[in-house]
Write an enzyme that holds these catalytic residues in place. Structure first.
Site, mmCIF file in Angstrom:
data_model
loop_
_atom_site.group_PDB
_atom_site.id
_atom_site.type_symbol
_atom_site.label_atom_id
_atom_site.label_comp_id
_atom_site.label_asym_id
_atom_site.label_seq_id
_atom_site.Cartn_x
_atom_site.Cartn_y
_atom_site.Cartn_z
ATOM 1 N NE ARG A 150 -2.855 0.013 3.300
ATOM 2 C CZ ARG A 150 -4.056 -0.581 3.253
ATOM 3 N NH1 ARG A 150 -5.039 0.011 2.622
ATOM 4 N NH2 ARG A 150 -4.263 -1.730 3.859
ATOM 5 C CB CYS B 149 -28.648 -4.483 -7.389
ATOM 6 S SG CYS B 149 -29.081 -3.705 -8.934
HETATM 7 N N1 LLP Z 1 3.267 -9.065 3.204
HETATM 8 C C1 LLP Z 1 2.271 -9.896 3.524
HETATM 9 C C2 LLP Z 1 2.585 -11.256 3.961
HETATM 10 C C3 LLP Z 1 0.934 -9.462 3.445
HETATM 11 O O1 LLP Z 1 -0.045 -10.287 3.795
HETATM 12 C C4 LLP Z 1 0.661 -8.143 3.006
HETATM 13 C C5 LLP Z 1 -0.713 -7.660 2.891
HETATM 14 C C6 LLP Z 1 1.740 -7.319 2.659
HETATM 15 C C7 LLP Z 1 3.026 -7.808 2.783
HETATM 16 C C8 LLP Z 1 1.561 -5.905 2.187
HETATM 17 O O2 LLP Z 1 0.958 -5.112 3.145
HETATM 18 P P1 LLP Z 1 0.800 -3.536 2.911
HETATM 19 O O3 LLP Z 1 2.180 -2.924 2.920
HETATM 20 O O4 LLP Z 1 0.116 -3.343 1.636
HETATM 21 O O5 LLP Z 1 -0.016 -3.096 4.068
HETATM 22 N N2 LLP Z 1 -7.127 -5.383 1.184
HETATM 23 C C9 LLP Z 1 -6.776 -4.725 2.422
HETATM 24 C C10 LLP Z 1 -5.330 -4.947 2.780
HETATM 25 C C11 LLP Z 1 -4.947 -6.405 2.851
HETATM 26 C C12 LLP Z 1 -3.499 -6.622 3.148
HETATM 27 C C13 LLP Z 1 -3.129 -8.056 2.968
HETATM 28 N N3 LLP Z 1 -1.744 -8.360 3.174
HETATM 29 C C14 LLP Z 1 -7.116 -3.240 2.290
HETATM 30 O O6 LLP Z 1 -7.616 -2.841 1.256
HETATM 31 O O7 LLP Z 1 -6.922 -2.480 3.227
#
Ligand code: LLP
Length: 429
Positions: free
Chosen positions: A291, A358
């Protein structure tokens, strides 16, 4: 909050600006892009991604490190290509993501395979291309990987994902480092799992890893997790199993709504200091940010279809929906919504911004003060991460097109999905 001229008063993400009352991403006019490509349309800034990456690179400069972009955040090929060309490895969670990674020419040794449910076929696929590391999440997975690797006459490089039982203080659906989560191996079982792994002929222990959650806005949970992981490294090495790299996962948050996460370089200054104090400053550091590299580099453009004022609520019906922007429906997530060409007006009624799907859950923003008319364009901000990669075809809506802006150049990186694309694999009786 808006000014009399309708401009938002809170700062916009980097490289998103108003010029002559028109919203721009870098040098590209969003109104012009919407005219050319239609809506809903995702527009990304290349410079914003590289700037976000540069903060990590500064923070880790002078250390042996590998930044593996967690491509689940946005796996569009041109985005992977951009980050890989800038030096990133990739963090993947499926054979499909591995195919995307290979398609952009990443060095497979810079790829980390995460996730709780790798299949044998995915293990074989990853071993055959010489993947850098499997982040293993259970004893059962470890044994299957050992068997698969031996069957291929190989040793699989492994790291064990530790569940440090640390509260990341984020939304429960995106918190992963607590005991009740499905992720990682419990603290108390980690040492015996490493001893077991070290004795397996098909495995080569290379690292340890953790990931405590997503949209983390404080340094404290990272420091706590680091301490817990380093305690384990001490025990594991004392038992005669050397640990080459330490992977601290991803999770750093972005500013959606006045959130105030630390900058990546500031966070890493604090973490490296702790690593040095604890005597592990020489280890290779891996991280898996998703992110924080792409989230604020993207906007989603949508057109206002209808104004539907009501007794209890006013609804603004737009042409983007929960299938394009699933985060509000799934996590009650907040995305800022701003006009592409603000109208000077003293009257900005409050609207629930909703899509055509919907479902009552199909909302994009609630109680937003906006001076708009039908046909106006809105930009949903912070839409670079976990939007397009989570988009679906619900209601037989084609997935949106995507544009990557580089200075004044706008590259179409994904065409709008047609009905033919959607039904291609289907057969009539
Ligand atoms: N590494 C692992 C093992 C992960 O499970 C994740 C994210 C990341 C790295 C990356 O995390 P980030 O830096 O993006 O926070 N769909 C949700 C977020 C799900 C995150 C899943 N794992 C949302 O839209 O907030």
């Amino acid at each position: 909050m808006t000014t009399l001229a309708g401009l938002p008063t809170t700062p916009l993400p980097p490289f998103v600006t108003y010029q002559d009352q028109q919203l721009m991403v870098e040098g590209a006019s969003l109104a012009a892009l919407a005219r050319e490509h239609g809506t809903p349309l995702f527009v990304y800034s290349r410079a914003a991604m590289l700037q976000a990456l540069a903060a990590y690179q500064r923070g880790l400069a002078g250390r042996r490190h590998l930044i593996c972009y967690a491509m689940k955040a946005n796996s569009s090929l041109a985005i992977l290509q951009t980050l890989v060309a800038a030096g990133c490895g990739l963090d993947i969670v499926s054979g499909g993501e591995l195919e995307r990674a290979l398609a952009v020419g990443v060095d497979p040794t810079k790829v980390i395979f995460s996730g709780v449910g790798k299949t044998r076929a995915e293990m074989r696929q990853a071993l055959s291309v010489g993947i850098g590391c499997f982040n293993v999440e259970s004893r059962a997975e470890l044994d299957v990987l050992d068997e698969v690797a031996r069957g291929m006459g190989l040793r699989a490089p492994v790291s064990i994902r530790v569940n440090p039982n640390v509260d990341a203080q984020t939304h429960p659906y995106i918190s992963t480092g607590l005991k009740g989560n499905k992720f990682g191996i419990a603290h108390e079982d980690v040492l015996s799992t490493y001893q077991h792994a070290a004795a397996c002929e098909g495995l080569r222990v290379v690292g340890i890893d953790c990931h405590i959650g997503s949209q983390i806005t404080q340094t404290g949970p990272y420091l706590d997790a680091m301490d817990r992981v380093l305690d384990l490294v001490e025990q594991i090495e004392a038992a005669g199993v050397p640990i080459e790299h330490i992977d601290f996962g991803g999770g750093l948050g972005i500013d959606y709504q006045g959130d105030n996460p630390p900058e990546a370089d500031v966070l890493w200054q604090a973490l490296l200091q702790r690593l040095d104090v604890r005597g592990f400053g020489d280890r290779q550091i891996c991280i898996e940010p998703g992110r924080s590299l792409v989230g604020n580099a993207g906007v989603c453009l949508t057109e206002v279809l209808y104004l539907k004022p009501g007794e209890q609520k006013n609804f603004l019906i737009v042409d983007a929906a929960m299938n394009d922007l699933p985060r509000p429906a799934m996590y009650q997530a907040f995305h800022r919504i701003v006009p592409v060409a603000p109208r000077a007006s003293e009257d900005a009624p409050t609207w629930d911004v909703v899509g055509p799907v919907c479902e009552s859950g199909d909302w994009i923003g609630r109680d937003r003060a906006l001076a708009v008319q039908s046909g106006d364009l809105l930009a949903v901000l912070s839409a670079g991460a976990y939007c397009m990669s989570m988009a679906s075809n619900y209601n037989t809506r084609g997935r949106a097109a995507e544009v990557l802006v580089d200075g004044a150049h706008a590259h179409l990186i994904r065409a709008r999905e047609s009905l033919t694309d959607q039904t291609r694999l289907e057969r009539l009786l």
